[in-house]
Design a protein around this motif. Structure first.
Motif, PDB file in Angstrom:
ATOM      1  N   MET A  65      51.579  70.191  41.844  1.00  0.00           N
ATOM      2  CA  MET A  65      52.929  70.705  41.606  1.00  0.00           C
ATOM      3  C   MET A  65      53.615  70.035  40.414  1.00  0.00           C
ATOM      4  O   MET A  65      54.658  70.505  39.962  1.00  0.00           O
ATOM      5  CB  MET A  65      53.794  70.531  42.853  1.00  0.00           C
ATOM      6  N   ALA A  66      53.042  68.956  39.899  1.00  0.00           N
ATOM      7  CA  ALA A  66      53.653  68.306  38.741  1.00  0.00           C
ATOM      8  C   ALA A  66      53.625  69.200  37.516  1.00  0.00           C
ATOM      9  O   ALA A  66      54.400  68.992  36.580  1.00  0.00           O
ATOM     10  CB  ALA A  66      52.948  66.980  38.445  1.00  0.00           C
ATOM     11  N   TRP A  67      52.728  70.186  37.486  1.00  0.00           N
ATOM     12  CA  TRP A  67      52.730  71.157  36.390  1.00  0.00           C
ATOM     13  C   TRP A  67      53.091  72.560  36.878  1.00  0.00           C
ATOM     14  O   TRP A  67      53.597  73.374  36.108  1.00  0.00           O
ATOM     15  CB  TRP A  67      51.368  71.207  35.683  1.00  0.00           C
ATOM     16  N   ALA A  68      52.866  72.862  38.176  1.00  0.00           N
ATOM     17  CA  ALA A  68      53.064  74.226  38.667  1.00  0.00           C
ATOM     18  C   ALA A  68      54.447  74.467  39.244  1.00  0.00           C
ATOM     19  O   ALA A  68      54.916  75.607  39.264  1.00  0.00           O
ATOM     20  CB  ALA A  68      52.013  74.561  39.728  1.00  0.00           C
ATOM     21  N   SER A  69      55.110  73.434  39.749  1.00  0.00           N
ATOM     22  CA  SER A  69      56.441  73.603  40.313  1.00  0.00           C
ATOM     23  C   SER A  69      57.395  74.179  39.276  1.00  0.00           C
ATOM     24  O   SER A  69      57.411  73.737  38.127  1.00  0.00           O
ATOM     25  CB  SER A  69      56.963  72.239  40.787  1.00  0.00           C
ATOM     26  N   ASP A  76      59.215  69.849  32.164  1.00  0.00           N
ATOM     27  CA  ASP A  76      58.123  69.591  31.216  1.00  0.00           C
ATOM     28  C   ASP A  76      57.782  68.103  31.157  1.00  0.00           C
ATOM     29  O   ASP A  76      58.143  67.385  30.217  1.00  0.00           O
ATOM     30  CB  ASP A  76      58.480  70.122  29.829  1.00  0.00           C
ATOM     31  N   LEU A  77      57.042  67.660  32.173  1.00  0.00           N
ATOM     32  CA  LEU A  77      56.677  66.246  32.245  1.00  0.00           C
ATOM     33  C   LEU A  77      55.935  65.739  31.006  1.00  0.00           C
ATOM     34  O   LEU A  77      56.240  64.651  30.515  1.00  0.00           O
ATOM     35  CB  LEU A  77      55.857  65.981  33.511  1.00  0.00           C
ATOM     36  N   PRO A  78      54.966  66.485  30.450  1.00  0.00           N
ATOM     37  CA  PRO A  78      54.303  65.977  29.243  1.00  0.00           C
ATOM     38  C   PRO A  78      55.272  65.717  28.095  1.00  0.00           C
ATOM     39  O   PRO A  78      55.105  64.749  27.341  1.00  0.00           O
ATOM     40  CB  PRO A  78      53.296  67.083  28.903  1.00  0.00           C
ATOM     41  N   ALA A  79      56.323  66.552  27.976  1.00  0.00           N
ATOM     42  CA  ALA A  79      57.317  66.326  26.917  1.00  0.00           C
ATOM     43  C   ALA A  79      58.122  65.070  27.173  1.00  0.00           C
ATOM     44  O   ALA A  79      58.731  64.524  26.245  1.00  0.00           O
ATOM     45  CB  ALA A  79      58.254  67.528  26.811  1.00  0.00           C
ATOM     46  N   HIS A  80      58.108  64.596  28.417  1.00  0.00           N
ATOM     47  CA  HIS A  80      58.785  63.345  28.765  1.00  0.00           C
ATOM     48  C   HIS A  80      57.808  62.164  28.794  1.00  0.00           C
ATOM     49  O   HIS A  80      58.112  61.109  29.347  1.00  0.00           O
ATOM     50  CB  HIS A  80      59.467  63.471  30.128  1.00  0.00           C
ATOM     51  N   GLY A  81      56.635  62.359  28.213  1.00  0.00           N
ATOM     52  CA  GLY A  81      55.688  61.254  28.073  1.00  0.00           C
ATOM     53  C   GLY A  81      54.740  61.064  29.225  1.00  0.00           C
ATOM     54  O   GLY A  81      54.026  60.052  29.273  1.00  0.00           O
ATOM     55  N   VAL A  82      54.689  62.011  30.173  1.00  0.00           N
ATOM     56  CA  VAL A  82      53.779  61.884  31.318  1.00  0.00           C
ATOM     57  C   VAL A  82      52.499  62.654  31.014  1.00  0.00           C
ATOM     58  O   VAL A  82      52.534  63.872  30.786  1.00  0.00           O
ATOM     59  CB  VAL A  82      54.427  62.423  32.612  1.00  0.00           C
ATOM     60  N   GLU A  83      51.379  61.956  31.014  1.00  0.00           N
ATOM     61  CA  GLU A  83      50.090  62.611  30.790  1.00  0.00           C
ATOM     62  C   GLU A  83      49.479  62.976  32.129  1.00  0.00           C
ATOM     63  O   GLU A  83      49.278  62.114  32.990  1.00  0.00           O
ATOM     64  CB  GLU A  83      49.141  61.692  30.017  1.00  0.00           C
ATOM     65  N   LEU A 224      47.443  75.702  47.320  1.00  0.00           N
ATOM     66  CA  LEU A 224      46.825  74.566  46.631  1.00  0.00           C
ATOM     67  C   LEU A 224      45.417  74.899  46.138  1.00  0.00           C
ATOM     68  O   LEU A 224      45.006  74.454  45.053  1.00  0.00           O
ATOM     69  CB  LEU A 224      46.804  73.345  47.538  1.00  0.00           C
ATOM     70  N   ALA A 225      44.668  75.675  46.920  1.00  0.00           N
ATOM     71  CA  ALA A 225      43.326  76.051  46.473  1.00  0.00           C
ATOM     72  C   ALA A 225      43.406  76.963  45.251  1.00  0.00           C
ATOM     73  O   ALA A 225      42.583  76.857  44.328  1.00  0.00           O
ATOM     74  CB  ALA A 225      42.563  76.734  47.606  1.00  0.00           C
ATOM     75  N   ALA A 226      44.393  77.859  45.221  1.00  0.00           N
ATOM     76  CA  ALA A 226      44.565  78.702  44.046  1.00  0.00           C
ATOM     77  C   ALA A 226      44.924  77.866  42.823  1.00  0.00           C
ATOM     78  O   ALA A 226      44.408  78.098  41.720  1.00  0.00           O
ATOM     79  CB  ALA A 226      45.642  79.754  44.313  1.00  0.00           C
ATOM     80  N   LEU A 227      45.810  76.886  43.001  1.00  0.00           N
ATOM     81  CA  LEU A 227      46.204  76.039  41.871  1.00  0.00           C
ATOM     82  C   LEU A 227      45.034  75.200  41.364  1.00  0.00           C
ATOM     83  O   LEU A 227      45.001  74.825  40.191  1.00  0.00           O
ATOM     84  CB  LEU A 227      47.377  75.138  42.271  1.00  0.00           C
ATOM     85  N   ALA A 228      44.081  74.894  42.232  1.00  0.00           N
ATOM     86  CA  ALA A 228      42.902  74.156  41.779  1.00  0.00           C
ATOM     87  C   ALA A 228      42.137  74.935  40.721  1.00  0.00           C
ATOM     88  O   ALA A 228      41.485  74.346  39.849  1.00  0.00           O
ATOM     89  CB  ALA A 228      41.984  73.857  42.969  1.00  0.00           C
ATOM     90  N   HIS A 229      42.224  76.277  40.778  1.00  0.00           N
ATOM     91  CA  HIS A 229      41.511  77.126  39.814  1.00  0.00           C
ATOM     92  C   HIS A 229      42.431  77.661  38.726  1.00  0.00           C
ATOM     93  O   HIS A 229      42.019  78.511  37.929  1.00  0.00           O
ATOM     94  CB  HIS A 229      40.868  78.304  40.549  1.00  0.00           C
ATOM     95  N   ALA A 230      43.675  77.193  38.692  1.00  0.00           N
ATOM     96  CA  ALA A 230      44.641  77.664  37.700  1.00  0.00           C
ATOM     97  C   ALA A 230      44.736  76.667  36.547  1.00  0.00           C
ATOM     98  O   ALA A 230      43.942  75.732  36.446  1.00  0.00           O
ATOM     99  CB  ALA A 230      45.997  77.893  38.362  1.00  0.00           C
ATOM    100  N   ASP A 231      45.747  76.837  35.718  1.00  0.00           N
ATOM    101  CA  ASP A 231      45.826  76.131  34.438  1.00  0.00           C
ATOM    102  C   ASP A 231      45.673  74.621  34.541  1.00  0.00           C
ATOM    103  O   ASP A 231      44.887  74.002  33.820  1.00  0.00           O
ATOM    104  CB  ASP A 231      47.159  76.445  33.754  1.00  0.00           C
ATOM    105  N   GLY A 232      46.455  74.003  35.421  1.00  0.00           N
ATOM    106  CA  GLY A 232      46.538  72.550  35.412  1.00  0.00           C
ATOM    107  C   GLY A 232      45.713  71.829  36.443  1.00  0.00           C
ATOM    108  O   GLY A 232      45.662  70.595  36.449  1.00  0.00           O
TER     109      GLY A 232
END
Length: 506
Positions: A65-69, A76-83, A224-232
């Motif tokens: 959920m850190a990328w899908a929420s 945008d966590l990556p824009a805030h420096g979170v890899e 969660l299983a669907a998100l495992a196969h999605a972008d992030g």
């Protein structure tokens, strides 16, 4: 004493999401946290008695959920420096007989590994993975309004309430609903033939710590299983869960808000004067602090809120990787250790009856698989939750070790240290986990909708008083949506702010 615009009690992901939203609207915001560190269920801490210089995720560790929420997509966590790092294999399910189910980020590769069940896996999860935005919007909405559902499509506040936008949700919603009924009821065994496919999906459903099959467990598994196969994929934040928390605190402070740690709130008199108070707490804590401000009927309804069964935590220090019998299991940062679907059903039913399972369902996270910064030479942290009855005081180190050893012979030989926090002890680290209930309320289908009550507004509890924790929709997880939904209502009703602020960095 200065009158604040808003006070947030609790600095978990939902509390910080609420605080960030309010501060970005130009309000004066103060967050009060009882613990000496910030983050609630998203904290990473040192455990000096186990290993010098090694960091351990105290509660949550893996974050799809850190990328899908919708909140975090807008923030945008990556824009805030979170890899965010996602391994090629999102999660694994080892089985006896040198077998394992492997959920690759690549759907086709997962299907290849499942043999005769490959087409059935793709048929169930492929469309949900393709429509992950709509599926996530349905799951992360306020469970009350069309507006609350649309807020999940692109990001909070980005979509107008139109027939076209609502129409875009119909097909994914029907597809998700059909899959939910199938996997949450007596027909759940008809789709798959192999132990690998059945166990692979059941291990995700078991996150809810409820008897299986169940609609709530199926909803969790499908999302969660669907998100495992999605972008992030199933992401690990570089450096641990604290990276998410720290990014939110930095943003809050950049917009004039502040966090005060070591500030336990036991009664209303412990709060500074404020126009609005938002509680990132359980309903029971809210009632203890603000009960006399809540009308009797609402107090009674909140008092009937049910808490669920629990998890006990074991942190290990290993001298080398886990020696999984199936080596590819070691490429997944999340491993569900529970055996076959039938074994997990028995284990979860045993816990539901207030007993400890001989072979408990164990969730294992090995962050070093994805994040080498967590390694210290040859040593590495390993995180494990075992499902146990609520309030259990049992040290589960041995049953957890036994379960892992079952699928990883020689595991005991690489363990150089361990620490168990029994279920009853989790509440001392996070008051939102009563009796070890890491979902902050029983994750039944009824309570996922009527959370915390069936009131038309699940967030505003009384004038100027809001609940914004995992005890509100959409429920548990590091997604920030409970905080965002509650903050939006506070902005409108207490401050007459009709448009939620943007959350993008910069």
């Amino acid at each position: 004493m200065t009158l604040l615009d808003a006070v947030v009690v609790g600095s978990g992901p939902n509390g910080l999401a609420a605080a960030v939203t309010l501060a970005r609207a130009g309000l004066g915001v103060q967050v009060l946290e009882a613990e000496p560190t910030v983050g609630g269920g998203a904290r990473t801490v040192a455990i000096p008695e186990l290993a010098d210089g090694m960091l351990f995720d105290l509660c949550s560790a893996v974050h799809p959920m850190a990328w899908a929420s919708p909140f975090f997509r807008a923030f945008d966590l990556p824009a805030h420096g979170v890899e965010l790092i996602a391994p090629d294999i999102a999660y694994a399910q080892p089985l006896d007989g040198d077998r394992a189910g492997l959920a690759y980020r690549d759907l086709a590769r997962t299907a290849d590994g499942l043999g005769v069940d490959g087409d059935a896996w793709c048929d169930l999860l492929g469309p949900l993975a393709s429509d992950w935005r709509q599926v996530t919007a349905l799951a992360m909405g306020d469970k009350r309004t069309p507006r609350g559902m649309l807020d999940g499509l692109g990001g909070p506040g980005e979509h107008a309430l139109t027939a076209s936008n609502l129409g875009s949700m119909v097909r994914p919603g029907l597809r998700f609903g059909a899959a939910l009924l199938e996997q949450g009821g007596p027909r759940w065994d008809r789709r798959f033939l192999t132990d690998e496919a059945k166990a692979l999906l059941t291990g995700v459903a078991a996150h809810n710590i409820t008897p299986l099959p169940s609609l709530a467990g199926a909803g969790t598994a499908l999302l969660l299983a669907a998100l495992a196969h999605a972008d992030g994929g199933w992401a690990i934040p570089l450096g641990g869960s604290q990276a998410i928390t720290n990014a939110m605190v930095r943003d809050l402070e950049a917009h004039g808000g502040e966090v005060r740690t070591g500030r336990r709130v036991e009664s209303w008199s412990d709060l500074p004067p404020a126009r609005a108070v938002l509680f990132d707490t359980t309903p029971s804590t809210l009632l203890r602090i603000a009960g006399d401000r809540i009308r009797p009927s609402r107090r009674a309804a909140l008092g009937r809120f049910r808490y669920g069964n629990a998890a006990a935590k074991v942190d290990f220090v290993l001298d080398g990787p886990v020696p999984w019998r199936v080596p590819d299991v070691g490429r997944a940062s999340t491993v569900h250790v529970g055996g076959t679907r039938a074994e997990m059903v028995i284990a979860e039913d045993t816990v539901a009856h207030g007993l400890h399972a001989d072979r408990p369902v164990v969730l294992v996270s090995d962050p070093g698989v994805a994040d080498v910064s967590r390694l210290r030479g040859s040593t590495r942290p390993l995180w494990a939750y075992a499902h146990v009855p609520a309030g259990s005081t049992e040290d589960v180190t041995e049953p957890v070790t036994r379960q892992i050893e079952r699928f990883a012979p020689g595991f005991r030989d690489v363990v150089v240290g361990s620490r168990c926090i029994p279920a009853a002890g989790l509440e001392r680290h996070n008051q939102n986990y009563p009796g070890g209930d890491i979902s902050a309320g029983a994750a039944t289908m009824w309570q996922m909708v009527a959370r915390p009550t069936l009131a038309p507004d699940p967030y505003q509890i009384a004038e100027g008083v809001y609940l914004c924790s995992a005890s509100t929709p959409p429920g548990p997880g590091v997604h920030g949506m409970g905080g965002w939904h509650a903050a939006r209502r506070a902005l409108l009703r207490e401050f007459d702010v009709r448009h939620a602020p943007g959350l993008a960095a910069g």
